[in-house]
Design an enzyme around this catalytic site. Structure first.
Site, short mmCIF file in Angstrom:
data_model
loop_
_atom_site.label_atom_id
_atom_site.label_comp_id
_atom_site.label_asym_id
_atom_site.label_seq_id
_atom_site.Cartn_x
_atom_site.Cartn_y
_atom_site.Cartn_z
N ASP A 1 3.19 2.40 6.40
CA ASP A 1 4.15 1.82 6.72
C ASP A 1 5.17 2.44 7.44
O ASP A 1 5.50 3.87 7.12
CB ASP A 1 4.52 2.12 5.60
CG ASP A 1 3.79 0.97 4.44
OD1 ASP A 1 3.19 0.20 4.36
OD2 ASP A 1 4.89 0.47 3.50
N GLY B 1 5.90 2.02 -4.53
CA GLY B 1 7.46 2.72 -3.91
C GLY B 1 8.12 3.41 -5.23
O GLY B 1 8.91 3.96 -5.28
N ARG C 1 -9.86 4.40 -10.94
CA ARG C 1 -10.66 4.30 -11.67
C ARG C 1 -11.93 3.37 -12.58
O ARG C 1 -13.31 3.81 -12.78
CB ARG C 1 -10.37 5.24 -13.23
CG ARG C 1 -10.10 7.14 -12.41
CD ARG C 1 -10.34 8.17 -13.97
NE ARG C 1 -10.01 9.31 -13.48
CZ ARG C 1 -10.77 10.23 -13.42
NH1 ARG C 1 -12.07 10.01 -13.03
NH2 ARG C 1 -10.61 11.58 -13.01
N GLY D 1 2.65 4.50 1.46
CA GLY D 1 4.25 3.28 1.85
C GLY D 1 5.36 4.35 1.91
O GLY D 1 5.75 4.86 3.17
N SER D 2 5.88 4.60 0.71
CA SER D 2 7.31 5.15 0.21
C SER D 2 6.82 6.88 1.35
O SER D 2 7.39 7.37 1.33
CB SER D 2 7.44 4.89 0.01
OG SER D 2 7.84 3.36 -0.56
N LYS E 1 2.19 -7.71 6.20
CA LYS E 1 2.15 -8.15 4.74
C LYS E 1 2.93 -9.53 4.93
O LYS E 1 3.66 -9.80 5.35
CB LYS E 1 2.80 -7.31 4.13
CG LYS E 1 2.37 -6.11 3.64
CD LYS E 1 3.61 -5.34 2.35
CE LYS E 1 2.92 -3.68 1.85
NZ LYS E 1 2.08 -3.54 1.87
#
Lengths: 294, 196
Positions: free
Chosen positions: A24, A153, A165, A235-236, A81
């Site tokens: 990201d 996040g 899983r 992402g973050s 997105k």
């Protein structure tokens, strides 16, 4: 005669990303750091998920200026997105020329019932899933790539692990079912029968499945690869750490060599501080992005 | 049995291994330099060339790969692999492996929405090959001694120079193994001649 937007072309694009890390980014500078570190693609956003959480309110498609800025900055593929069910945001992103659209629960859904009919588009889509029912419904709608939802996040890997899983175990289950049990399984899980049949025959999903939602360290990335992910989204985890360059490179290497523990140990030395992270029990029901779609 | 490696740093590795095995050789995923000693030929797969290059540098693969090629063992580059093989990459001052004499252009057909499939004639291999192009490069020029195997809309999309083979599309994404079989034959012949 040439044909664009075919399943082979759209799914094939995701095949080329395998074993890689998609990061990201919110501007050209971050995109270049990601490319330099060896990311296989970047996701252009206005805010990373941790900041979307912190900001609250409605999260929408990024400003096209940011998407274009990122597209102009790097030669690797650029994803963006769109809100779940928001066909116009998706068409806008397609017209900008992004290489992949993430119909994402990280943004506030535009439609709480229906997803985008993704096989109508030339651009391929990636969607989140928590189990085989969600995975096959998204493929049925035309998703060319999947990722676990995890809990975006949070910097907490627990939900991504749960989802990976679950999907893997349900694939093994489907493979072991007899043909006459398959239709009932399809009914119970809301899964398209033909796709289950294909999964049973091939022993795997017909599209690539990455891990996403909570990856914060090289060891997290390697863990997801060991659980059967084809690659990872971070992402973050990178730009919320205190040393993005170092984290980005280390996560890329750990994803390639996910079973080389000595190397992962080396990569983890003096990395700096990972993003802070959140414990799941501190999230309220409305904080949970993964529950936003089924 | 012949052993053919697939450089396994990133990209469509599994599909190439499957295609090699369908063509009657043993496919090996190569993640470490030492493994190059065990194989008779190498495929550099599609993926992201910038990512692969970074990992090649990180794990000191560059010189061993160049030495592998110069020893006469065949290398087949597909898409990103083609870019890595080329002596000249448009927009870059330096090449990557620089083994095959050709000039290539990256993402030359456009972005993902312009990616396509088309039927191709590949000289000596097939006249109806289903080729899948994904953010594909093309070969702008081949050097002396290289032969053009396929063109699409006047653009060179497959070429061979001695024991190097390169294509801009993804034979591993289809069930058509004829181009891989052609490479397996190249490896077979080189193994014979290198043994002499």
């Amino acid at each position: 005669m040439s044909r664009t937007g075919t399943d082979r072309v759209k799914r094939g694009m995701a095949e080329m990303q395998k074993g890689g890390v998609i990061m990201d980014v919110v501007n050209a500078e971050q995109a270049k750091i990601a490319e330099e570190a060896g990311a296989v693609a970047v996701m252009a956003l206005e805010r990373v998920p941790a900041d979307i959480r912190a900001a609250g309110g409605v999260a929408r498609m990024a400003d096209p200026t940011i998407v274009e800025e990122v597209m102009n900055a790097v030669s690797i593929p650029v994803m963006a997105k769109a809100r779940i069910g928001h066909v116009v945001e998706a068409r806008v992103l397609e017209s900008l020329g992004v290489d992949y659209i993430d119909e994402s629960e990280v943004l506030t859904p535009a439609d709480e019932i229906y997803h985008i009919k993704k096989n109508d588009y030339t651009v391929p889509f990636v969607c989140g899933c928590r189990n085989l029912g969600e995975a096959t419904r998204r493929i049925g709608e035309g998703a060319s790539m999947l990722r676990t939802k995890g809990e975006p996040g949070t910097g907490n890997i627990v939900e991504a692990v749960r989802h990976m899983r679950e999907v893997q175990s349900q694939i093994r289950q489907v493979v072991s079912l007899s043909d006459d049990e398959l239709m009932t399984y399809a009914k119970d899980h809301g899964a398209p029968y033909e796709l289950l049949l294909q999964i049973k025959e091939e022993g795997r999903l017909p599209v690539v499945n990455f891990a996403a939602g909570g990856i914060a360290t090289p060891a997290d990335a390697a863990l997801m690869m060991q659980l059967g992910a084809d690659g990872v989204f971070v992402g973050s985890g990178i730009f919320k750490s205190n040393n993005p360059q170092k984290f980005a490179r280390a996560i890329v290497e750990a994803t390639t060599h996910y079973d080389d523990y000595k190397l992962i140990g080396e990569l983890s030395k003096d990395l700096g501080t990972a993003m802070k992270g959140m414990e799941m029990s501190t999230l309220t029901e409305s904080d949970r992005m993964q529950d936003r779609s089924q | 049995m012949m052993k053919i490696g697939v450089l396994g740093l990133q990209g469509a590795v599994r599909e190439h291994v499957r295609s090699i095995e369908e063509s009657g050789a043993e496919g090996i995923v190569v993640k470490r330099i030492e493994q190059l000693d065990e194989i008779d030929g190498l495929i550099i797969p599609g993926g992201e060339s910038t990512t692969m290059r970074r990992l090649i540098d990180k794990y000191h693969f560059l010189e061993p790969l160049q030495a592998f090629g110069k020893s006469g063992k065949p290398i087949f580059g597909t898409c990103a692999g083609l870019i890595l093989l080329a002596t000249n990459v448009q927009g870059r001052d330096t090449s990557h492996l620089g083994l095959m004499n050709m000039k290539v252009e990256r993402n030359a057909f456009g972005r993902q929405r312009e990616s396509f499939e088309a039927e191709l004639e590949i000289k000596g291999v097939a006249d109806d090959f289903e080729a899948v192009f994904i953010r594909a490069p093309y070969i702008a020029e081949v050097g002396e001694g290289a032969s053009v195997l396929a063109q699409y809309q006047d653009k060179i999309v497959a070429a061979q120079e001695g024991h190097y083979l390169a294509c801009a599309f993804h034979p591993e994404l289809t069930d058509d193994h004829r181009l891989t079989a052609h490479f397996v034959k190249m490896v077979e012949e080189s193994k014979k001649s290198l043994a002499c």
